[in-house]
Design a protein around this motif. Sequence first.
Motif, PDB file in Angstrom:
ATOM      1  N   ILE A 180      -1.746 -14.802  -0.474  1.00 31.57           N
ATOM      2  CA  ILE A 180      -0.755 -13.868   0.056  1.00 31.57           C
ATOM      3  C   ILE A 180      -1.362 -12.474   0.041  1.00 31.57           C
ATOM      4  O   ILE A 180      -2.036 -12.092  -0.916  1.00 31.57           O
ATOM      5  N   VAL A 181      -1.123 -11.710   1.108  1.00 32.81           N
ATOM      6  CA  VAL A 181      -1.563 -10.322   1.164  1.00 32.81           C
ATOM      7  C   VAL A 181      -0.343  -9.410   1.136  1.00 32.81           C
ATOM      8  O   VAL A 181       0.636  -9.646   1.852  1.00 32.81           O
ATOM      9  N   GLU A 182      -0.418  -8.392   0.299  1.00 27.32           N
ATOM     10  CA  GLU A 182       0.608  -7.356   0.254  1.00 27.32           C
ATOM     11  C   GLU A 182       0.052  -6.078   0.853  1.00 27.32           C
ATOM     12  O   GLU A 182      -0.979  -5.565   0.420  1.00 27.32           O
ATOM     13  N   THR A 183       0.738  -5.551   1.886  1.00 27.17           N
ATOM     14  CA  THR A 183       0.392  -4.258   2.450  1.00 27.17           C
ATOM     15  C   THR A 183       1.426  -3.242   1.981  1.00 27.17           C
ATOM     16  O   THR A 183       2.268  -3.537   1.132  1.00 27.17           O
ATOM     17  N   GLU A 184       1.412  -2.065   2.547  1.00 28.54           N
ATOM     18  CA  GLU A 184       2.340  -1.025   2.114  1.00 28.54           C
ATOM     19  C   GLU A 184       3.787  -1.456   2.294  1.00 28.54           C
ATOM     20  O   GLU A 184       4.644  -1.164   1.451  1.00 28.54           O
ATOM     21  N   ASP A 185       4.083  -2.170   3.378  1.00 29.42           N
ATOM     22  CA  ASP A 185       5.482  -2.488   3.665  1.00 29.42           C
ATOM     23  C   ASP A 185       5.743  -3.939   4.034  1.00 29.42           C
ATOM     24  O   ASP A 185       6.877  -4.304   4.320  1.00 29.42           O
ATOM     25  N   ARG A 186       4.692  -4.782   3.997  1.00 30.41           N
ATOM     26  CA  ARG A 186       4.883  -6.168   4.416  1.00 30.41           C
ATOM     27  C   ARG A 186       4.183  -7.140   3.463  1.00 30.41           C
ATOM     28  O   ARG A 186       3.232  -6.785   2.768  1.00 30.41           O
ATOM     29  N   ILE A 187       4.683  -8.391   3.486  1.00 32.61           N
ATOM     30  CA  ILE A 187       4.067  -9.495   2.762  1.00 32.61           C
ATOM     31  C   ILE A 187       3.596 -10.508   3.790  1.00 32.61           C
ATOM     32  O   ILE A 187       4.347 -10.886   4.695  1.00 32.61           O
ATOM     33  N   LYS A 188       2.346 -10.968   3.633  1.00 29.56           N
ATOM     34  CA  LYS A 188       1.743 -11.856   4.617  1.00 29.56           C
ATOM     35  C   LYS A 188       1.261 -13.120   3.911  1.00 29.56           C
ATOM     36  O   LYS A 188       0.342 -13.071   3.101  1.00 29.56           O
ATOM     37  N   ILE A 189       1.923 -14.230   4.222  1.00 22.76           N
ATOM     38  CA  ILE A 189       1.602 -15.508   3.602  1.00 22.76           C
ATOM     39  C   ILE A 189       0.577 -16.213   4.476  1.00 22.76           C
ATOM     40  O   ILE A 189       0.796 -16.401   5.682  1.00 22.76           O
ATOM     41  N   ASN A 236     -13.068 -21.563  12.447  1.00 23.35           N
ATOM     42  CA  ASN A 236     -13.632 -22.182  11.255  1.00 23.35           C
ATOM     43  C   ASN A 236     -13.250 -23.651  11.199  1.00 23.35           C
ATOM     44  O   ASN A 236     -12.486 -24.129  12.042  1.00 23.35           O
ATOM     45  N   PRO A 237     -13.751 -24.409  10.216  1.00 23.17           N
ATOM     46  CA  PRO A 237     -13.370 -25.829  10.138  1.00 23.17           C
ATOM     47  C   PRO A 237     -11.860 -26.042  10.082  1.00 23.17           C
ATOM     48  O   PRO A 237     -11.363 -27.084  10.518  1.00 23.17           O
ATOM     49  N   LYS A 238     -11.126 -25.084   9.517  1.00 23.98           N
ATOM     50  CA  LYS A 238      -9.669 -25.081   9.577  1.00 23.98           C
ATOM     51  C   LYS A 238      -9.221 -23.759  10.191  1.00 23.98           C
ATOM     52  O   LYS A 238      -9.847 -22.727   9.954  1.00 23.98           O
ATOM     53  N   VAL A 239      -8.153 -23.789  10.982  1.00 24.55           N
ATOM     54  CA  VAL A 239      -7.600 -22.539  11.502  1.00 24.55           C
ATOM     55  C   VAL A 239      -6.783 -21.874  10.398  1.00 24.55           C
ATOM     56  O   VAL A 239      -6.281 -22.537   9.485  1.00 24.55           O
ATOM     57  N   THR A 240      -6.651 -20.567  10.484  1.00 30.92           N
ATOM     58  CA  THR A 240      -5.899 -19.804   9.490  1.00 30.92           C
ATOM     59  C   THR A 240      -4.871 -18.932  10.204  1.00 30.92           C
ATOM     60  O   THR A 240      -5.208 -18.216  11.138  1.00 30.92           O
ATOM     61  N   ILE A 241      -3.614 -19.051   9.751  1.00 29.84           N
ATOM     62  CA  ILE A 241      -2.543 -18.216  10.294  1.00 29.84           C
ATOM     63  C   ILE A 241      -1.873 -17.482   9.140  1.00 29.84           C
ATOM     64  O   ILE A 241      -2.104 -17.788   7.958  1.00 29.84           O
ATOM     65  N   ARG A 242      -1.043 -16.512   9.471  1.00 29.11           N
ATOM     66  CA  ARG A 242      -0.268 -15.845   8.447  1.00 29.11           C
ATOM     67  C   ARG A 242       1.109 -15.511   9.007  1.00 29.11           C
ATOM     68  O   ARG A 242       1.247 -15.201  10.195  1.00 29.11           O
ATOM     69  N   ILE A 243       2.110 -15.613   8.165  1.00 31.60           N
ATOM     70  CA  ILE A 243       3.457 -15.207   8.527  1.00 31.60           C
ATOM     71  C   ILE A 243       3.770 -13.938   7.765  1.00 31.60           C
ATOM     72  O   ILE A 243       3.648 -13.868   6.543  1.00 31.60           O
ATOM     73  N   SER A 244       4.168 -12.918   8.507  1.00 33.18           N
ATOM     74  CA  SER A 244       4.384 -11.580   7.961  1.00 33.18           C
ATOM     75  C   SER A 244       5.871 -11.258   7.953  1.00 33.18           C
ATOM     76  O   SER A 244       6.565 -11.469   8.953  1.00 33.18           O
ATOM     77  N   LEU A 245       6.354 -10.771   6.813  1.00 25.96           N
ATOM     78  CA  LEU A 245       7.745 -10.341   6.686  1.00 25.96           C
ATOM     79  C   LEU A 245       7.810  -8.985   5.993  1.00 25.96           C
ATOM     80  O   LEU A 245       6.960  -8.672   5.158  1.00 25.96           O
ATOM     81  N   PRO A 246       8.835  -8.188   6.306  1.00 29.38           N
ATOM     82  CA  PRO A 246       9.022  -6.939   5.553  1.00 29.38           C
ATOM     83  C   PRO A 246       9.262  -7.235   4.074  1.00 29.38           C
ATOM     84  O   PRO A 246       9.900  -8.238   3.718  1.00 29.38           O
ATOM     85  N   LYS A 247       8.757  -6.373   3.211  1.00 30.26           N
ATOM     86  CA  LYS A 247       8.955  -6.570   1.775  1.00 30.26           C
ATOM     87  C   LYS A 247      10.434  -6.675   1.410  1.00 30.26           C
ATOM     88  O   LYS A 247      10.822  -7.470   0.544  1.00 30.26           O
TER      89      LYS A 247
END
Length: 292
Positions: free
Chosen positions: A217-226, A276-287
Amino acid sequence: MKIIKDNYIYAFDSAHESIAHVDLNEVFMVETLDCYGGNLKTEKDLRSDFPDLQTNGSTGPIYINNVKKGDTIALDILQIDLDEQGVMVTRPNGGLLGNEITGYETKLLPIKKDHAILANKIHVPLNKMIGVIGVAPKKGSISCVEPGFHGGNLDTKDITVGNTLYLPIFHDGGLLALGDLHAAMGDGELNGSGIEIGGRVLLRVRKVNEVDTITPIVETEDRIKIIYSDQDFYTAVRECMKYVITLLMERHKISFNDAYRLLSISGDIKVSQLVNPKVTIRISLPKKVLNF
């Protein structure tokens, strides 16, 4: 400040011996090579000249003191300093249109203060990010070319300065490693390459009790990205959706249907990489939506 360098792994594996120890909340620097190990020094050096070259060598593993199996760590990315030039390779079957490529070509891109220079005239804004970062996986050995629950080759441009990456820990000490820096890369990494470059990353590791995750999971200033990876794009999206819905149900004490609605009206799907051998996606939501 501790500087960690000169040992590279090509697979994440709990059997590797650690090359350094860091404490929680300690600030430390990791030096990395580019994904080609620094072998493509001129535009006459072609990827085909190195048929046995292992790619995405990552500096580590680094043992994190007082981190145990079952913990979640937060990696604060404090600074990324790049080398003076990056490299991009086009090759047959590389990227989504690799069938259009008939030969190998190496392009060097000088790095200036805030941009890279392509074809001696096009100024590309820098988007410094870490391509490979992860810990030892739960079982076995996973190539540094592949992404997964442990992290690895996530190629997610949000893994950058000022943001925090959360990773689940499967073994005591975590056994952190990182590499494959990019000076710039677009979502999807469509031709199979960002501006590949070596450099130095300043990090701090924290242990967090309020976050318990099964996937990066990535946390930015205002969003969370799984972040989620799978061999199939739609499976990655569906499985990531299920996990996000579970988080929403737990944090808001709502039904599946209401969490499904909340995801649909506030969540954004982003593609990290498709090559890559697997694709990578992320779902982003406001904190605020995740109560994070």
